[in-house]
Design a protein around this motif. Structure first.
Motif, PDB file in Angstrom:
ATOM      1  N   GLU A 124       1.198  -1.157   0.271  1.00 15.98           N
ATOM      2  CA  GLU A 124       0.371   0.330  -0.061  1.00 15.98           C
ATOM      3  C   GLU A 124       0.809   1.340   0.480  1.00 15.98           C
ATOM      4  O   GLU A 124       1.707   1.393   0.572  1.00 15.98           O
ATOM      5  N   PRO A 125       0.907   2.354  -0.648  1.00 17.68           N
ATOM      6  CA  PRO A 125       1.269   3.245  -1.159  1.00 17.68           C
ATOM      7  C   PRO A 125       1.071   4.428   0.720  1.00 17.68           C
ATOM      8  O   PRO A 125       2.486   5.223   0.649  1.00 17.68           O
ATOM      9  N   ALA A 126       0.514   4.095   1.379  1.00  9.59           N
ATOM     10  CA  ALA A 126      -0.520   5.060   2.360  1.00  9.59           C
ATOM     11  C   ALA A 126       0.232   4.890   4.099  1.00  9.59           C
ATOM     12  O   ALA A 126      -0.095   3.208   3.474  1.00  9.59           O
ATOM     13  N   TYR A 127       0.582   5.070   4.440  1.00  8.59           N
ATOM     14  CA  TYR A 127       0.722   4.870   5.851  1.00  8.59           C
ATOM     15  C   TYR A 127      -0.277   5.535   7.281  1.00  8.59           C
ATOM     16  O   TYR A 127      -0.621   6.788   6.548  1.00  8.59           O
ATOM     17  N   GLU A 128      -1.485   5.136   7.715  1.00  8.22           N
ATOM     18  CA  GLU A 128      -2.559   5.359   8.180  1.00  8.22           C
ATOM     19  C   GLU A 128      -2.259   5.621   9.759  1.00  8.22           C
ATOM     20  O   GLU A 128      -2.583   4.615  10.443  1.00  8.22           O
ATOM     21  N   LEU A 129      -2.533   6.327  10.758  1.00  8.67           N
ATOM     22  CA  LEU A 129      -2.561   6.347  11.991  1.00  8.67           C
ATOM     23  C   LEU A 129      -3.014   7.303  12.596  1.00  8.67           C
ATOM     24  O   LEU A 129      -2.277   8.713  12.992  1.00  8.67           O
ATOM     25  N   HIS A 130      -3.725   6.854  13.403  1.00  9.04           N
ATOM     26  CA  HIS A 130      -4.423   8.459  14.339  1.00  9.04           C
ATOM     27  C   HIS A 130      -5.206   9.753  14.005  1.00  9.04           C
ATOM     28  O   HIS A 130      -4.833  10.512  14.383  1.00  9.04           O
ATOM     29  N   GLY A 131      -5.257   9.299  12.899  1.00 16.05           N
ATOM     30  CA  GLY A 131      -5.540  10.512  11.490  1.00 16.05           C
ATOM     31  C   GLY A 131      -4.842  11.384  11.439  1.00 16.05           C
ATOM     32  O   GLY A 131      -5.230  12.235  10.352  1.00 16.05           O
ATOM     33  N   VAL A 132      -3.452  10.613  11.061  1.00 13.69           N
ATOM     34  CA  VAL A 132      -2.492  11.167  10.385  1.00 13.69           C
ATOM     35  C   VAL A 132      -2.404   9.886   9.000  1.00 13.69           C
ATOM     36  O   VAL A 132      -2.962   9.470   8.883  1.00 13.69           O
ATOM     37  N   THR A 133      -2.572  10.552   8.336  1.00 13.39           N
ATOM     38  CA  THR A 133      -1.896   9.762   6.780  1.00 13.39           C
ATOM     39  C   THR A 133      -1.103  10.993   6.305  1.00 13.39           C
ATOM     40  O   THR A 133      -0.515  11.913   6.020  1.00 13.39           O
ATOM     41  N   VAL A 134      -0.302   9.099   5.434  1.00 19.56           N
ATOM     42  CA  VAL A 134       0.969  10.331   4.856  1.00 19.56           C
ATOM     43  C   VAL A 134       1.337   8.822   3.263  1.00 19.56           C
ATOM     44  O   VAL A 134       1.810   7.611   3.855  1.00 19.56           O
ATOM     45  N   CYS A 135       1.783   9.404   2.154  1.00 16.46           N
ATOM     46  CA  CYS A 135       1.258   8.897   1.167  1.00 16.46           C
ATOM     47  C   CYS A 135       3.246   9.153   1.162  1.00 16.46           C
ATOM     48  O   CYS A 135       2.631  10.770   0.016  1.00 16.46           O
ATOM     49  N   PRO A 136       3.938   8.400   1.094  1.00 16.40           N
ATOM     50  CA  PRO A 136       5.216   9.107   0.338  1.00 16.40           C
ATOM     51  C   PRO A 136       5.074   9.051  -1.664  1.00 16.40           C
ATOM     52  O   PRO A 136       5.915   9.921  -1.511  1.00 16.40           O
ATOM     53  N   ALA A 137       4.222   8.559  -2.102  1.00 14.66           N
ATOM     54  CA  ALA A 137       4.164   8.192  -3.291  1.00 14.66           C
ATOM     55  C   ALA A 137       3.614   9.777  -3.853  1.00 14.66           C
ATOM     56  O   ALA A 137       3.951   9.954  -5.315  1.00 14.66           O
ATOM     57  N   THR A 138       3.133  10.346  -3.380  1.00 14.13           N
ATOM     58  CA  THR A 138       2.628  11.459  -3.794  1.00 14.13           C
ATOM     59  C   THR A 138       2.903  12.796  -3.003  1.00 14.13           C
ATOM     60  O   THR A 138       2.973  13.939  -3.453  1.00 14.13           O
ATOM     61  N   ARG A 139       4.331  12.521  -1.958  1.00 12.60           N
ATOM     62  CA  ARG A 139       4.690  13.219  -1.351  1.00 12.60           C
ATOM     63  C   ARG A 139       2.915  14.488  -0.090  1.00 12.60           C
ATOM     64  O   ARG A 139       3.472  15.397  -0.196  1.00 12.60           O
ATOM     65  N   GLU A 140       2.130  13.613  -0.038  1.00 11.89           N
ATOM     66  CA  GLU A 140       0.902  14.106   0.584  1.00 11.89           C
ATOM     67  C   GLU A 140       1.075  13.592   2.180  1.00 11.89           C
ATOM     68  O   GLU A 140       1.063  12.354   2.788  1.00 11.89           O
ATOM     69  N   ALA A 141       0.823  13.955   2.500  1.00 12.08           N
ATOM     70  CA  ALA A 141      -0.241  14.254   4.219  1.00 12.08           C
ATOM     71  C   ALA A 141      -1.182  15.270   5.087  1.00 12.08           C
ATOM     72  O   ALA A 141      -1.702  16.024   4.012  1.00 12.08           O
ATOM     73  N   SER A 142      -1.868  14.761   5.473  1.00  8.15           N
ATOM     74  CA  SER A 142      -2.990  15.193   6.568  1.00  8.15           C
ATOM     75  C   SER A 142      -3.365  14.577   7.687  1.00  8.15           C
ATOM     76  O   SER A 142      -2.627  13.468   8.495  1.00  8.15           O
ATOM     77  N   VAL A 143      -3.423  15.738   8.727  1.00 10.70           N
ATOM     78  CA  VAL A 143      -4.183  15.921   9.664  1.00 10.70           C
ATOM     79  C   VAL A 143      -5.937  15.585   9.945  1.00 10.70           C
ATOM     80  O   VAL A 143      -6.268  16.479   9.172  1.00 10.70           O
ATOM     81  N   ASN A 144      -6.242  15.054  10.010  1.00 11.91           N
ATOM     82  CA  ASN A 144      -7.116  15.054  10.492  1.00 11.91           C
ATOM     83  C   ASN A 144      -8.192  15.647   8.883  1.00 11.91           C
ATOM     84  O   ASN A 144      -9.002  15.826   9.160  1.00 11.91           O
ATOM     85  N   GLY A 145      -8.243  14.765   8.323  1.00 12.45           N
ATOM     86  CA  GLY A 145      -7.895  15.522   6.546  1.00 12.45           C
ATOM     87  C   GLY A 145      -7.731  16.738   6.462  1.00 12.45           C
ATOM     88  O   GLY A 145      -8.095  17.522   4.483  1.00 12.45           O
ATOM     89  N   GLN A 146      -6.677  17.313   6.524  1.00 11.96           N
ATOM     90  CA  GLN A 146      -6.408  18.378   6.085  1.00 11.96           C
ATOM     91  C   GLN A 146      -4.752  18.275   5.569  1.00 11.96           C
ATOM     92  O   GLN A 146      -4.016  17.815   6.400  1.00 11.96           O
ATOM     93  N   PRO A 147      -4.691  19.408   4.708  1.00 14.27           N
ATOM     94  CA  PRO A 147      -3.487  18.874   4.439  1.00 14.27           C
ATOM     95  C   PRO A 147      -1.713  19.365   5.357  1.00 14.27           C
ATOM     96  O   PRO A 147      -2.726  20.739   5.797  1.00 14.27           O
ATOM     97  N   VAL A 148      -0.824  19.020   5.301  1.00 12.52           N
ATOM     98  CA  VAL A 148       0.071  19.349   6.026  1.00 12.52           C
ATOM     99  C   VAL A 148       1.461  19.438   4.978  1.00 12.52           C
ATOM    100  O   VAL A 148       1.221  18.131   4.501  1.00 12.52           O
ATOM    101  N   VAL A 149       2.102  20.893   5.037  1.00 14.25           N
ATOM    102  CA  VAL A 149       3.594  20.422   3.408  1.00 14.25           C
ATOM    103  C   VAL A 149       4.310  20.312   4.996  1.00 14.25           C
ATOM    104  O   VAL A 149       4.724  20.906   5.764  1.00 14.25           O
ATOM    105  N   LEU A 150       5.332  19.491   3.502  1.00 18.23           N
ATOM    106  CA  LEU A 150       6.688  18.773   4.208  1.00 18.23           C
ATOM    107  C   LEU A 150       7.300  18.843   3.755  1.00 18.23           C
ATOM    108  O   LEU A 150       6.893  18.914   2.317  1.00 18.23           O
TER     109      LEU A 150
END
Length: 219
Positions: A124-150
């Motif tokens: 799977e391309p994404a990692y999810e835990l406690h409302g945090v989603t991290v997708c290295p494939a697309t370089r996207e991260a979000s917390v409770n559905g809100q995008p986070v810029v890394l």
């Protein structure tokens, strides 16, 4: 991630190294087969991007030697040798994937992500835990559905942790993903990026195992 680029064409090498570094990867670049073999024996890499027509020692010989000693480093062959028989030969020698020159740089990045994800045992391309989603494939991260810029460097620290949730990585192991040969190492860089990631993703997202290193919990 720490990548080995094996490419004797200076123009291609500079372009690919620049691209990979801009993505936050540490990149060691060698230009012949003898240097490639020495680098693979001395350093553990997340992936090797290997040309075949190399001075000193052919890329296939480098690959065969790597596999003969039981090294499972993912290898992506990138070459102008386009005959089907040559592609079969490279894959049978132990390559994980094959990319023909000239190649699209976005495709190169996608293949690198796929191979390193597979090497970590994660389909799977994404990692999810406690409302945090991290997708290295697309370089996207979000917390409770809100995008986070890394930043690219934050991704460089985060990717090896989410690739192996539950596994503790030392500061030295994370530094290895940040710096290539000749790069100046900042003694507290890992701590700075971990602090930034915790502020953005939550204080408990990355755990500190005292005296050992850092980890993210298993989902």
């Amino acid at each position: 991630m720490r990548l080995l680029l094996v490419e004797d064409d200076a123009m291609i090498g500079e372009a690919v190294q620049g691209l990979l570094r801009a993505e936050g990867h540490a990149v060691d670049w060698v230009r012949d087969g003898l240097q490639a073999d020495a680098a693979l024996r001395a350093q553990r890499y997340d992936l090797a991007l290997l040309d075949l027509g190399l001075p000193g020692r052919d890329g296939l010989d480098v690959l065969r030697a790597l596999r003969a000693r039981g090294d499972r480093t993912p290898v992506l062959i990138a070459t102008a040798r386009d005959a089907v028989a040559q592609r079969v030969q490279g894959l049978d020698a132990g390559a994980d994937d094959y990319l023909l020159k000239p190649y699209d740089l976005d495709e190169l990045l996608a293949r690198i992500r796929a191979l390193t994800r597979r090497a970590a045992g994660r389909a799977e391309p994404a990692y999810e835990l406690h409302g945090v989603t991290v997708c290295p494939a697309t370089r996207e991260a979000s917390v409770n559905g809100q995008p986070v810029v890394l930043s690219a460097r934050e991704w460089a620290v985060l990717e090896p942790l989410v690739a192996r949730p539950g596994v503790v990585l030392s500061r030295a192991q994370l530094e290895d993903k940040l710096y290539g040969w000749g790069d100046e190492i900042n003694s507290n860089a890992v701590e700075v990026y971990i602090h930034g990631l915790r502020k953005k993703l939550g204080a408990g997202f990355i755990l500190n195992v005292r005296g050992v290193g850092y980890m993210v919990p298993k989902p």
